[in-house]
Design a protein around this motif. Structure first.
Motif, PDB file in Angstrom:
ATOM      1  N   GLU A   1       0.845  -1.194   0.000  1.00 59.48           N
ATOM      2  CA  GLU A   1       0.000   0.000   0.000  1.00 59.48           C
ATOM      3  C   GLU A   1       0.887   1.255   0.000  1.00 59.48           C
ATOM      4  O   GLU A   1       0.638   2.212  -0.744  1.00 59.48           O
ATOM      5  CB  GLU A   1      -0.890  -0.033   1.246  1.00 59.48           C
TER       6      GLU A   1
ATOM      7  N   ILE B   1      -8.993  -5.784  -0.424  1.00 63.02           N
ATOM      8  CA  ILE B   1      -7.733  -5.301  -0.968  1.00 63.02           C
ATOM      9  C   ILE B   1      -7.820  -5.384  -2.486  1.00 63.02           C
ATOM     10  O   ILE B   1      -8.237  -6.409  -3.033  1.00 63.02           O
ATOM     11  CB  ILE B   1      -6.547  -6.171  -0.476  1.00 63.02           C
TER      12      ILE B   1
ATOM     13  N   ARG C   1      -6.771  -0.412   0.221  1.00 64.57           N
ATOM     14  CA  ARG C   1      -7.784  -1.059   1.059  1.00 64.57           C
ATOM     15  C   ARG C   1      -9.092  -0.309   0.871  1.00 64.57           C
ATOM     16  O   ARG C   1      -9.121   0.916   0.883  1.00 64.57           O
ATOM     17  CB  ARG C   1      -7.385  -1.011   2.533  1.00 64.57           C
TER      18      ARG C   1
END
Length: 165
Positions: free
Chosen positions: A75, A94, A82
């Motif tokens: 991320e 995700i 998310r």
């Protein structure tokens, strides 16, 4: 002893032939900047489009806290995002970001190119044989590693009879 030497020789010959695959210049650093767990996570999310943390942990065969750390790193790199479910805020999925999708499209284009080059140079019979050999190799590699250790232990535990006069 001769058979072992031959297998070892073949192994190193093939490693020398494919080592170019492991140098960043050849692949533009595609996957070389990622850990094994990060690669497997990206592969899973690419294939399934949207997954939850439990699914990632199961796929990696790792604890949930490991999967959480992997997703956090991806991320941070801008590869994954998310998303909370609009229906149930407890559910987090995700997904690949646009950057992640572009990255994966490059990878798939590269793999497709080489796959087409390889298989276009083979006859249909050679292709079928290649897949049969690959299937056999994978079956052997999937065998239980504990089984090998047991067999080794059995060989070592032979009782030697000694006659006493």
């Amino acid at each position: 002893m001769e058979e072992k030497r031959t297998i070892e020789t073949l192994f190193f010959q093939y490693i020398d032939q494919v080592k170019f695959l492991f140098f960043p210049e050849e692949w533009g650093s595609m996957f070389l900047d990622y850990s094994k767990n990060e690669i497997f996570t990206l592969l899973l999310v690419y294939r399934e489009k949207s997954v939850n943390m439990t699914r990632i942990a199961e796929y990696m065969q790792a604890p949930l806290n490991t999967a959480t750390g992997v997703v956090a790193r991806l991320e941070k790199r801008g590869m994954l995002k998310r998303e909370r479910s609009p229906y149930d805020k407890r559910v987090v999925t995700i997904e690949l970001t646009n950057e992640g999708k572009e990255f994966f499209q490059k990878v798939m284009d590269e793999l497709s190119y080489y796959g087409e080059e390889i298989f276009s140079s083979l006859t249909p019979e050679e292709t079928e044989t290649a897949f049969k050999v690959i299937d056999k190799v994978m079956t052997i590699l999937r065998t239980d590693p504990g089984k090998r250790a047991e067999e080794k232990e059995k060989k070592q535990k032979r009782v030697k009879k000694i006659t006493i006069e």
